[in-house]
Design a protein around this motif. Structure first.
Motif, PDB file in Angstrom:
ATOM      1  N   LEU A  97      -2.609 -40.503 -33.258  1.00 44.61           N
ATOM      2  CA  LEU A  97      -1.678 -39.431 -32.886  1.00 44.61           C
ATOM      3  C   LEU A  97      -1.176 -39.630 -31.459  1.00 44.61           C
ATOM      4  O   LEU A  97      -0.990 -38.677 -30.715  1.00 44.61           O
ATOM      5  N   THR A  98      -0.988 -40.872 -31.066  1.00 49.79           N
ATOM      6  CA  THR A  98      -0.513 -41.352 -29.752  1.00 49.79           C
ATOM      7  C   THR A  98      -1.593 -41.335 -28.681  1.00 49.79           C
ATOM      8  O   THR A  98      -1.333 -41.730 -27.546  1.00 49.79           O
ATOM      9  N   GLY A  99      -2.821 -40.905 -29.005  1.00 46.66           N
ATOM     10  CA  GLY A  99      -3.879 -40.930 -28.003  1.00 46.66           C
ATOM     11  C   GLY A  99      -3.783 -39.767 -27.031  1.00 46.66           C
ATOM     12  O   GLY A  99      -3.087 -38.782 -27.272  1.00 46.66           O
ATOM     13  N   PRO A 100      -4.470 -39.855 -25.884  1.00 50.59           N
ATOM     14  CA  PRO A 100      -4.449 -38.751 -24.917  1.00 50.59           C
ATOM     15  C   PRO A 100      -3.072 -38.576 -24.286  1.00 50.59           C
ATOM     16  O   PRO A 100      -2.222 -39.474 -24.328  1.00 50.59           O
ATOM     17  N   LEU A 101      -2.866 -37.440 -23.667  1.00 50.61           N
ATOM     18  CA  LEU A 101      -1.571 -37.092 -23.076  1.00 50.61           C
ATOM     19  C   LEU A 101      -1.053 -38.138 -22.091  1.00 50.61           C
ATOM     20  O   LEU A 101       0.155 -38.324 -21.953  1.00 50.61           O
ATOM     21  N   LEU A 102      -1.962 -38.834 -21.412  1.00 50.72           N
ATOM     22  CA  LEU A 102      -1.512 -39.802 -20.406  1.00 50.72           C
ATOM     23  C   LEU A 102      -0.609 -40.877 -21.008  1.00 50.72           C
ATOM     24  O   LEU A 102       0.221 -41.465 -20.304  1.00 50.72           O
ATOM     25  N   VAL A 103      -0.748 -41.157 -22.314  1.00 52.19           N
ATOM     26  CA  VAL A 103       0.131 -42.132 -22.970  1.00 52.19           C
ATOM     27  C   VAL A 103       1.567 -41.616 -22.960  1.00 52.19           C
ATOM     28  O   VAL A 103       2.516 -42.369 -22.695  1.00 52.19           O
ATOM     29  N   ILE A 104       1.729 -40.341 -23.244  1.00 51.99           N
ATOM     30  CA  ILE A 104       3.058 -39.730 -23.220  1.00 51.99           C
ATOM     31  C   ILE A 104       3.645 -39.826 -21.813  1.00 51.99           C
ATOM     32  O   ILE A 104       4.835 -40.131 -21.628  1.00 51.99           O
ATOM     33  N   TYR A 105       2.817 -39.582 -20.800  1.00 57.41           N
ATOM     34  CA  TYR A 105       3.303 -39.634 -19.423  1.00 57.41           C
ATOM     35  C   TYR A 105       3.643 -41.060 -18.998  1.00 57.41           C
ATOM     36  O   TYR A 105       4.553 -41.258 -18.181  1.00 57.41           O
ATOM     37  N   LYS A 106       2.935 -42.048 -19.550  1.00 63.06           N
ATOM     38  CA  LYS A 106       3.302 -43.441 -19.275  1.00 63.06           C
ATOM     39  C   LYS A 106       4.673 -43.762 -19.870  1.00 63.06           C
ATOM     40  O   LYS A 106       5.496 -44.431 -19.233  1.00 63.06           O
ATOM     41  N   CYS A 107       4.910 -43.292 -21.073  1.00 62.85           N
ATOM     42  CA  CYS A 107       6.222 -43.526 -21.703  1.00 62.85           C
ATOM     43  C   CYS A 107       7.329 -42.866 -20.903  1.00 62.85           C
ATOM     44  O   CYS A 107       8.381 -43.477 -20.638  1.00 62.85           O
TER      45      CYS A 107
END
Length: 540
Positions: A97-107
């Motif tokens: 499910l895309t992993g932890p929120l930090l992945v979204i912030y990296k994108c």
């Protein structure tokens, strides 16, 4: 949405890097990562080196079409075909499910920095997300954390536990994953958005033959309209354009290790610990045999496994690199180097741990007459839901206080002010009066017979124990009357800093999308963040 910024020490090394501390920044080739002037320097440096642009863009086009990317992404891929095209690169392991929120912030960091750089430099700059599909540590990626019973609970996909090959090569049956997905969504709670999101996610799952494909399809859905380019480092097709560079790494293997150990020694001499484990004769390359990744070490005959149950000569390894590049993968030392050979990296979006380990790679890059890219710290964000905002207001707190200090002192202070009945002074008075009166009884017992003194002392302790017991019982009843308000303090902490860890490292974005709706990520992408050393607090 409302933004608040704060200084928050994520790691001492990162803080010193971001502030330009000379004792830290001299380990990097670009000293001022937040200044656009560094982009022009890096642009000139990249002009010195050739890149496999045609093979790279052919692969990227094929892969991104396969995972369902948008026309905007395919257009961005064409930017890399141009000789002056540059890339901003972020990356992470594939998470459920895309992993932890930090992945979204990296994108988001990758997308926003690419736009800023393209505007500043006047040349094409493409955002690229490097999925670390080569990794095989399934325990790091086979779960989602959800809040349950005042703690962060891990919901794991059990089938992934024994996988030893790279994540990209682990194939799953989507139908066997579906019960796990249902459990996770149930844990998020039912909202007006849950049904649609679950159906949509099940659809992506049904089209995914692996955790990496599932991860890529979800990221593509959320970010391809912004033109985010995805690549899977574990994809055999991607390996085909790495052959020449693999051969270079094999020929220069000892030099790579010497350079790495030399740089690490400099870090140690400056008072820093090893950011990457140093192992004697580490080849910094993995070789896959019988679906298992084997870390190679140099020996007098060529290369061997750590246990010595596998060996291969340098000539044989060179042949394998030429004929079967898909059998190879990089470790933490050679992955950034491979990225440098393949992509015209203007800047790499790095988290706190990545900044630390890149500090040990300067001499490795310099051995190949390369400079490390500009390392831009990724956006670090805490989301404050409307529910948490209400709770903070009711306790006269703010998110900055919670992130800096935690909640316990505020919780204790609130309890002391809001005790329904003051018991401490009354109980202490009873205890004091009793001891005073009992002293008279002890004197009388001693006059009668000194042998009664131990009995008197034992009796005193027993009665004081009963008073203490009564004190505990009354305290429990008092706490019960303020249980809900105290639990709300715990709820605030669980949301903002679960287990004392930043929210972005624990919670999953779907937990927030389920509450806030489908525009949450779009709103975050469009928010005009500033890249600086400050932590971002977003009030939803």
């Amino acid at each position: 949405m409302r933004l608040e910024e704060m200084k928050l020490q994520l790691s001492p090394f990162l803080e010193r890097y971001s502030s330009g501390d000379s004792d830290v920044i001299h380990f990097f080739d670009y000293k001022e990562p937040f200044k656009p002037e560094e982009w022009a320097k890096r642009q000139r440096e990249l002009k010195r080196h050739p890149f496999p642009r045609k093979d790279l863009t052919d692969y990227l086009s094929s892969y991104n079409q396969r995972i369902g990317s948008s026309a905007k992404t395919l257009d961005n891929i064409q930017k890399l075909k141009s000789n002056d095209g540059l890339a901003v690169v972020g990356g992470q392991q594939a998470g459920l499910l895309t992993g932890p929120l930090l992945v979204i912030y990296k994108c988001i960091s990758t997308i926003q920095l690419a736009k800023q750089a393209e505007k500043e430099l006047g040349v094409p700059v493409a955002p690229v997300f490097w999925i670390a599909g080569e990794d095989h540590d399934m325990d790091e990626i086979n779960h989602v954390m959800i809040p349950r019973n005042d703690t962060a609970k891990k919901i794991s996909l059990k089938a992934a536990g024994a996988v030893k090959s790279s994540a990209s090569l682990w194939r799953w049956n989507p139908e066997e994953v579906k019960p796990w997905l249902m459990e996770v969504f149930r844990s998020f709670g039912e909202t007006a958005f849950t049904s649609d999101f679950l159906a949509q996610t099940e659809r992506f799952l049904s089209q995914s033959d692996s955790i990496v494909t599932f991860f890529a399809k979800l990221l593509s859905y959320w970010f391809s309209e912004e033109g985010l380019i995805l690549l899977d480092s574990g994809d055999p097709e991607f390996k085909k354009i790495q052959t020449d560079f693999l051969e270079m790494m094999i020929r220069n293997n000892e030099d790579i290790d010497i350079a790495f150990r030399s740089q690490t020694k400099l870090l140690n001499e400056s008072g820093f610990k090893d950011p990457i484990e140093v192992q004697e004769n580490n080849a910094h390359l993995f070789f896959t045999k019988n679906d298992e990744r084997i870390l190679l070490f140099r020996d007098e005959k060529g290369f061997t496994s750590k246990e010595g149950d596998f060996s291969i000569s340098e000539a044989e390894l060179m042949t394998e690199a030429a004929l079967h590049p898909e059998k190879f993968s990089n470790n933490v030392v050679t992955r950034p180097l491979m990225q440098e050979f393949l992509l015209p990296v203007l800047s790499f979006i790095a988290g706190p741990g990545e900044i630390s380990y890149w500090a040990s790679l300067g001499k490795v890059f310099h051995h190949f007459d390369r400079k490390m890219p500009i390392l831009t710290p990724r956006l670090s964000v805490t989301l404050v839901s409307r529910r948490t905002q209400q709770l903070l207001e009711s306790k006269k707190l703010n998110a900055v206080q919670v992130l800096e200090e935690g909640i316990e002192n505020y919780k204790r202070e609130w309890f002391d002010k809001n005790r329904p009945i003051e018991t401490n002074s009354s109980i202490e008075a009873v205890r004091s009066d009793f001891i005073k009166s009992y002293t008279q009884l002890v004197k009388l017992a001693e006059e009668i017979d000194s042998k009664l003194l131990p009995v008197a002392e034992q009796n005193l302790n027993r009665i004081l124990g009963e008073i203490n017991y009564m004190e505990q019982k009354m305290e429990q009843r008092v706490r019960k009357k303020v249980k809900l308000p105290l639990a709300e303090f715990d709820e605030i902490m669980l949301d903002l800093k679960p287990g004392g860890t930043l929210q972005e490292r624990v919670w999953n974005v779907y937990q927030y999308i389920n509450q806030e709706g489908p525009y949450l990520i779009k709103n975050l992408i469009e928010y005009p963040f500033v890249f600086n050393e400050k932590h971002k607090i977003i009030y939803l």
